[in-house]
Scaffold this active site. Structure first.
Site, PDB file in Angstrom:
ATOM      1  N   THR A   5       0.855  -1.187   0.000  1.00  0.00           N
ATOM      2  CA  THR A   5       0.000   0.000   0.000  1.00  0.00           C
ATOM      3  C   THR A   5       0.892   1.238   0.000  1.00  0.00           C
ATOM      4  O   THR A   5       2.042   1.152   0.406  1.00  0.00           O
ATOM      5  CB  THR A   5      -0.839  -0.042   1.298  1.00  0.00           C
TER       6      THR A   5
ATOM      7  N   ARG B 167     -14.659  -6.482   0.401  1.00  0.00           N
ATOM      8  CA  ARG B 167     -13.892  -6.203   1.623  1.00  0.00           C
ATOM      9  C   ARG B 167     -13.279  -4.799   1.545  1.00  0.00           C
ATOM     10  O   ARG B 167     -12.663  -4.429   0.554  1.00  0.00           O
ATOM     11  CB  ARG B 167     -12.799  -7.254   1.789  1.00  0.00           C
TER      12      ARG B 167
ATOM     13  N   GLY C  67     -10.704  -2.168   3.503  1.00  0.00           N
ATOM     14  CA  GLY C  67      -9.646  -2.158   4.525  1.00  0.00           C
ATOM     15  C   GLY C  67      -9.651  -0.879   5.334  1.00  0.00           C
ATOM     16  O   GLY C  67     -10.638  -0.140   5.384  1.00  0.00           O
ATOM     17  N   ASP C  68      -8.527  -0.592   5.960  1.00  0.00           N
ATOM     18  CA  ASP C  68      -8.386   0.578   6.829  1.00  0.00           C
ATOM     19  C   ASP C  68      -8.149   1.876   6.059  1.00  0.00           C
ATOM     20  O   ASP C  68      -8.468   2.964   6.538  1.00  0.00           O
ATOM     21  CB  ASP C  68      -7.195   0.367   7.772  1.00  0.00           C
TER      22      ASP C  68
ATOM     23  N   THR D  12      -0.304   1.413   7.271  1.00  0.00           N
ATOM     24  CA  THR D  12      -0.263   0.285   6.336  1.00  0.00           C
ATOM     25  C   THR D  12      -0.119  -1.015   7.130  1.00  0.00           C
ATOM     26  O   THR D  12       0.357  -1.001   8.259  1.00  0.00           O
ATOM     27  CB  THR D  12       0.904   0.455   5.328  1.00  0.00           C
ATOM     28  N   GLY D  13      -0.525  -2.116   6.510  1.00  0.00           N
ATOM     29  CA  GLY D  13      -0.468  -3.416   7.188  1.00  0.00           C
ATOM     30  C   GLY D  13      -1.799  -4.121   7.054  1.00  0.00           C
ATOM     31  O   GLY D  13      -2.545  -3.869   6.112  1.00  0.00           O
TER      32      GLY D  13
ATOM     33  N   GLY E  25      -5.325  -4.396   7.360  1.00  0.00           N
ATOM     34  CA  GLY E  25      -6.332  -3.358   7.566  1.00  0.00           C
ATOM     35  C   GLY E  25      -7.234  -3.589   8.761  1.00  0.00           C
ATOM     36  O   GLY E  25      -7.585  -2.648   9.484  1.00  0.00           O
TER      37      GLY E  25
HETATM   38  N1  ASP Z   1      -3.774  -1.731   4.859  1.00  0.00           N
HETATM   39  C1  ASP Z   1      -4.070  -2.306   3.574  1.00  0.00           C
HETATM   40  C2  ASP Z   1      -5.381  -3.047   3.653  1.00  0.00           C
HETATM   41  O1  ASP Z   1      -5.567  -3.816   4.571  1.00  0.00           O
HETATM   42  C3  ASP Z   1      -3.021  -3.221   3.074  1.00  0.00           C
HETATM   43  C4  ASP Z   1      -1.608  -2.698   3.148  1.00  0.00           C
HETATM   44  O2  ASP Z   1      -1.299  -1.802   3.931  1.00  0.00           O
HETATM   45  O3  ASP Z   1      -0.786  -3.198   2.376  1.00  0.00           O
HETATM   46  O4  ASP Z   1      -6.168  -2.906   2.771  1.00  0.00           O
END
Ligand code: ASP
Length: 309
Positions: free
Chosen positions: A179, A206, A208-209, A228-229, A231
């Site tokens: 991301t 779905r 995410g965050d 990031t990570g 979500g």
């Molecule tokens: N945070 C993002 C999500 O869960 C994914 C990512 O940070 O790579 O959609």
């Protein structure tokens, strides 16, 4: 007296870059993006700087946002993006497809509507109204990865459970979390922006965050944050807002970033989150509990951007 320092920081996602030879390319990508943002910042606008930096990352197929977004379980691209200013103006899109730069659509939501978040068909309809042309963000490489991952998932006999997906994520960490995000401070406004294709093989629909204000993206008079990570972790912990709150209660950006990530580690273990931030004095902060998170930043007085992973 604290002297306010103009600054911009970008990230190219938290996770593990499995192939060593990819690292220099990833670092080049964040470097280019921070310089694109810096050029705008020198003209005076943190908002333009964040949009330009995120666009540069969306257009780079190495990263999982815009062109090169990962695919859903049923082989589609559904992208999320958000942008927010320190005066609490915010705009976001969720599960949008068929556009090149979701961050620019998010900015239009902020500037042209009374809403914060548009999703799916509605977001796409709005994007077309605003003149965003049809664009296919699927790359050959992502399609191949999707076919391989889907085959694995089918062979494992489970298609519905996130736990199985988590095992796959562990096996192929490099394709799942790249991301992108940017935070900039122009001496007055702090702006944060984030954009993503989400997680590989996520369920259709779905979200995410990234487009959830306070979870993956947040800005107020104290700080701007892009996370990031995984979500679901950031949503449950309202992580971006939590990091900004730490500044409100007296921490500087570098400590606030560490404090927020330690909460994620406490609740969900390692390898789940990373974030970048800038506080109202222009200090940059970034922290992660994953192996890697590519970062680049530039502050007034620096000749060259810092890059690291
Ligand atoms: N945070 C993002 C999500 O869960 C994914 C990512 O940070 O790579 O959609």
């Amino acid at each position: 007296m604290v002297i306010l320092v103009v600054a911009i920081i970008v990230h190219g996602g938290a996770g593990t870059v499995k192939k060593e030879e990819r690292i220099p390319k990833v670092l080049d990508g964040v470097r280019e993006a921070v310089l694109a943002g810096w050029r705008e910042l020198k003209r005076g606008s943190a908002l333009d700087a964040v949009e330009e930096a995120v666009k540069a990352l969306e257009d780079n197929p190495l990263f999982n946002a815009g062109t090169g977004s990962v695919l859903t379980l049923d082989g589609k691209v559904e992208m999320d993006a958000a942008i927010m200013r320190s005066n609490l103006e915010a705009g976001a899109v969720a599960a949008i497809w068929g556009v090149k730069n979701p961050i620019s659509v998010a900015r239009k939501v902020m500037e042209k509507t009374d809403h914060v978040l548009l999703g799916g068909e509605g977001a796409l309809k709005f994007a077309r109204l605003m003149g965003f042309e049809e664009y296919n963000p699927v790359t050959e490489e992502r399609l191949k990865q999707w076919q391989e991952l889907r085959k694995k998932l089918m062979e494992s006999g489970e298609t519905r459970h996130w736990k199985k997906l988590s095992a796959l994520i562990k096996e192929y960490p490099e394709v799942l979390r790249s991301t992108v995000g940017a935070v900039a401070f122009d001496g007055e406004d702090i702006v944060a922006g984030t954009s993503t294709g989400g997680v590989f093989l996520k369920m259709f629909g779905r979200i995410g965050d990234t487009p959830i204000i306070g979870a993956g993206t947040y800005a107020n008079e104290f700080a701007g944050v892009s996370a990031t990570g995984i979500g679901e972790v950031m949503i449950k912990l309202v992580l971006a807002r939590t990091a900004a709150d730490f500044v409100r209660f007296g921490l500087k950006a570098p400590e606030a970033a560490e404090a927020a990530i330690s909460i994620a580690t406490e609740h969900f273990g390692r390898d789940v989150a990373g974030l970048i931030m800038i506080d109202r004095d222009g200090r940059v902060g970034f922290a992660k509990n994953t192996k890697h998170m590519s970062v680049a930043y530039m502050r007034e007085g620096m000749e060259e951007p810092y890059t690291g992973i």
